[in-house]
Motif scaffolding. Sequence first.
Motif, PDB file in Angstrom:
ATOM      1  N   GLY A  29       0.811  -1.210   0.000  1.00  0.00           N
ATOM      2  CA  GLY A  29       0.000   0.000   0.000  1.00  0.00           C
ATOM      3  C   GLY A  29       0.842   1.256   0.000  1.00  0.00           C
ATOM      4  O   GLY A  29       0.527   2.243  -0.682  1.00  0.00           O
ATOM      5  N   HIS A  30       1.930   1.232   0.731  1.00  0.00           N
ATOM      6  CA  HIS A  30       2.850   2.370   0.756  1.00  0.00           C
ATOM      7  C   HIS A  30       3.423   2.618  -0.643  1.00  0.00           C
ATOM      8  O   HIS A  30       3.418   3.739  -1.141  1.00  0.00           O
ATOM      9  CB  HIS A  30       3.970   2.098   1.764  1.00  0.00           C
ATOM     10  N   HIS A  31       3.856   1.572  -1.279  1.00  0.00           N
ATOM     11  CA  HIS A  31       4.459   1.719  -2.609  1.00  0.00           C
ATOM     12  C   HIS A  31       3.435   2.102  -3.668  1.00  0.00           C
ATOM     13  O   HIS A  31       3.734   2.878  -4.581  1.00  0.00           O
ATOM     14  CB  HIS A  31       5.199   0.435  -2.998  1.00  0.00           C
ATOM     15  N   ARG A  32       2.207   1.593  -3.557  1.00  0.00           N
ATOM     16  CA  ARG A  32       1.164   1.992  -4.515  1.00  0.00           C
ATOM     17  C   ARG A  32       0.888   3.491  -4.426  1.00  0.00           C
ATOM     18  O   ARG A  32       0.703   4.164  -5.446  1.00  0.00           O
ATOM     19  CB  ARG A  32      -0.122   1.188  -4.288  1.00  0.00           C
ATOM     20  N   GLY A  33       0.847   4.026  -3.204  1.00  0.00           N
ATOM     21  CA  GLY A  33       0.642   5.467  -3.036  1.00  0.00           C
ATOM     22  C   GLY A  33       1.758   6.277  -3.662  1.00  0.00           C
ATOM     23  O   GLY A  33       1.516   7.276  -4.350  1.00  0.00           O
ATOM     24  N   GLU A  34       2.965   5.846  -3.446  1.00  0.00           N
ATOM     25  CA  GLU A  34       4.100   6.555  -4.040  1.00  0.00           C
ATOM     26  C   GLU A  34       4.024   6.496  -5.569  1.00  0.00           C
ATOM     27  O   GLU A  34       4.182   7.527  -6.236  1.00  0.00           O
ATOM     28  CB  GLU A  34       5.425   5.948  -3.558  1.00  0.00           C
ATOM     29  N   ASP A  35       3.812   5.308  -6.098  1.00  0.00           N
ATOM     30  CA  ASP A  35       3.800   5.145  -7.555  1.00  0.00           C
ATOM     31  C   ASP A  35       2.672   5.930  -8.222  1.00  0.00           C
ATOM     32  O   ASP A  35       2.863   6.561  -9.265  1.00  0.00           O
ATOM     33  CB  ASP A  35       3.656   3.662  -7.935  1.00  0.00           C
ATOM     34  N   ALA A  36       1.483   5.875  -7.636  1.00  0.00           N
ATOM     35  CA  ALA A  36       0.309   6.474  -8.275  1.00  0.00           C
ATOM     36  C   ALA A  36       0.179   7.970  -8.042  1.00  0.00           C
ATOM     37  O   ALA A  36      -0.323   8.685  -8.906  1.00  0.00           O
ATOM     38  CB  ALA A  36      -0.959   5.773  -7.793  1.00  0.00           C
ATOM     39  N   ALA A  66      12.639   6.195 -11.540  1.00  0.00           N
ATOM     40  CA  ALA A  66      12.719   4.921 -12.271  1.00  0.00           C
ATOM     41  C   ALA A  66      13.343   3.838 -11.389  1.00  0.00           C
ATOM     42  O   ALA A  66      12.853   2.698 -11.357  1.00  0.00           O
ATOM     43  CB  ALA A  66      13.516   5.098 -13.559  1.00  0.00           C
ATOM     44  N   GLN A  67      14.386   4.173 -10.654  1.00  0.00           N
ATOM     45  CA  GLN A  67      15.024   3.201  -9.758  1.00  0.00           C
ATOM     46  C   GLN A  67      14.079   2.810  -8.626  1.00  0.00           C
ATOM     47  O   GLN A  67      13.945   1.640  -8.289  1.00  0.00           O
ATOM     48  CB  GLN A  67      16.323   3.768  -9.176  1.00  0.00           C
ATOM     49  N   LEU A  68      13.412   3.788  -8.042  1.00  0.00           N
ATOM     50  CA  LEU A  68      12.487   3.503  -6.944  1.00  0.00           C
ATOM     51  C   LEU A  68      11.318   2.633  -7.407  1.00  0.00           C
ATOM     52  O   LEU A  68      10.915   1.688  -6.711  1.00  0.00           O
ATOM     53  CB  LEU A  68      11.972   4.809  -6.331  1.00  0.00           C
ATOM     54  N   THR A  69      10.804   2.910  -8.592  1.00  0.00           N
ATOM     55  CA  THR A  69       9.705   2.119  -9.150  1.00  0.00           C
ATOM     56  C   THR A  69      10.170   0.690  -9.438  1.00  0.00           C
ATOM     57  O   THR A  69       9.436  -0.276  -9.179  1.00  0.00           O
ATOM     58  CB  THR A  69       9.152   2.786 -10.415  1.00  0.00           C
ATOM     59  N   SER A  70      11.365   0.557  -9.944  1.00  0.00           N
ATOM     60  CA  SER A  70      11.930  -0.770 -10.182  1.00  0.00           C
ATOM     61  C   SER A  70      12.057  -1.544  -8.869  1.00  0.00           C
ATOM     62  O   SER A  70      11.736  -2.738  -8.797  1.00  0.00           O
ATOM     63  CB  SER A  70      13.294  -0.636 -10.868  1.00  0.00           C
ATOM     64  N   ASP A  71      12.518  -0.854  -7.824  1.00  0.00           N
ATOM     65  CA  ASP A  71      12.598  -1.486  -6.500  1.00  0.00           C
ATOM     66  C   ASP A  71      11.218  -1.936  -6.035  1.00  0.00           C
ATOM     67  O   ASP A  71      11.068  -3.035  -5.486  1.00  0.00           O
ATOM     68  CB  ASP A  71      13.154  -0.503  -5.463  1.00  0.00           C
ATOM     69  N   HIS A  72      10.209  -1.091  -6.231  1.00  0.00           N
ATOM     70  CA  HIS A  72       8.845  -1.446  -5.826  1.00  0.00           C
ATOM     71  C   HIS A  72       8.406  -2.735  -6.512  1.00  0.00           C
ATOM     72  O   HIS A  72       7.788  -3.605  -5.880  1.00  0.00           O
ATOM     73  CB  HIS A  72       7.861  -0.327  -6.168  1.00  0.00           C
ATOM     74  N   ASN A  73       8.700  -2.858  -7.791  1.00  0.00           N
ATOM     75  CA  ASN A  73       8.323  -4.068  -8.529  1.00  0.00           C
ATOM     76  C   ASN A  73       9.044  -5.298  -7.984  1.00  0.00           C
ATOM     77  O   ASN A  73       8.439  -6.369  -7.841  1.00  0.00           O
ATOM     78  CB  ASN A  73       8.604  -3.892 -10.021  1.00  0.00           C
ATOM     79  N   MET A  74      10.332  -5.141  -7.673  1.00  0.00           N
ATOM     80  CA  MET A  74      11.100  -6.263  -7.115  1.00  0.00           C
ATOM     81  C   MET A  74      10.547  -6.654  -5.741  1.00  0.00           C
ATOM     82  O   MET A  74      10.360  -7.841  -5.439  1.00  0.00           O
ATOM     83  CB  MET A  74      12.574  -5.894  -6.993  1.00  0.00           C
ATOM     84  N   ILE A  75      10.267  -5.676  -4.910  1.00  0.00           N
ATOM     85  CA  ILE A  75       9.731  -5.957  -3.576  1.00  0.00           C
ATOM     86  C   ILE A  75       8.374  -6.645  -3.683  1.00  0.00           C
ATOM     87  O   ILE A  75       8.085  -7.591  -2.943  1.00  0.00           O
ATOM     88  CB  ILE A  75       9.670  -4.672  -2.734  1.00  0.00           C
ATOM     89  N   GLU A  76       7.536  -6.196  -4.605  1.00  0.00           N
ATOM     90  CA  GLU A  76       6.220  -6.816  -4.791  1.00  0.00           C
ATOM     91  C   GLU A  76       6.371  -8.292  -5.181  1.00  0.00           C
ATOM     92  O   GLU A  76       5.629  -9.158  -4.688  1.00  0.00           O
ATOM     93  CB  GLU A  76       5.416  -6.055  -5.842  1.00  0.00           C
TER      94      GLU A  76
END
Length: 160
Positions: A62-69, A87-97
């Motif tokens: 949920g934290h990462h979805r808020g940041e991304d969106a 771009a790096q942070l979004t890539s990290d979010h995908n890896m963490i997911e």
Amino acid sequence: MSDHDRLVAWGDELTRIHTQLRNALDVARAAVEDAGEAEELSDHAARNLLLYCRGFCAALSGHHRGEDAVLFPELLAMRPDLVPVVAQLTSDHNMIEHLLGGLAAAVESGVGTEEQLQHLDGIEAVMETHFRYEEKKLVDLLNEAELEKTKRQYFGPLAE
């Protein structure tokens, strides 16, 4: 948005939420370890394990979805030079997911404690690197920003 939200030091709020997520990971790890120490996994211990691991996964996602969106698009509108950082942070979010999905599958399937702890170790390593990078790159910028949405919109369900 409340007057309280208008006075937020946004970077400090980000750091506070990261601390909460670190603590939630510790609780999930303790649940896995407690379940592993039991001779036989009771229904109660199994439910606690699912609750704490699912809760941690939901909070982090949920934290990462808020940041991304919400947060990242606003930051990029203000500061287009942040494209590589976002771009790096979004890539990290995908890896963490992806790693969270592996943990959820491991917990639900009832695999052994060691395998569940390995999943948590992987999440923790990527999460910690991600949080440090994000804080280094964004905290000062966020503390100076005047953002218009609520803390929950930017940072997810752990925002107050």
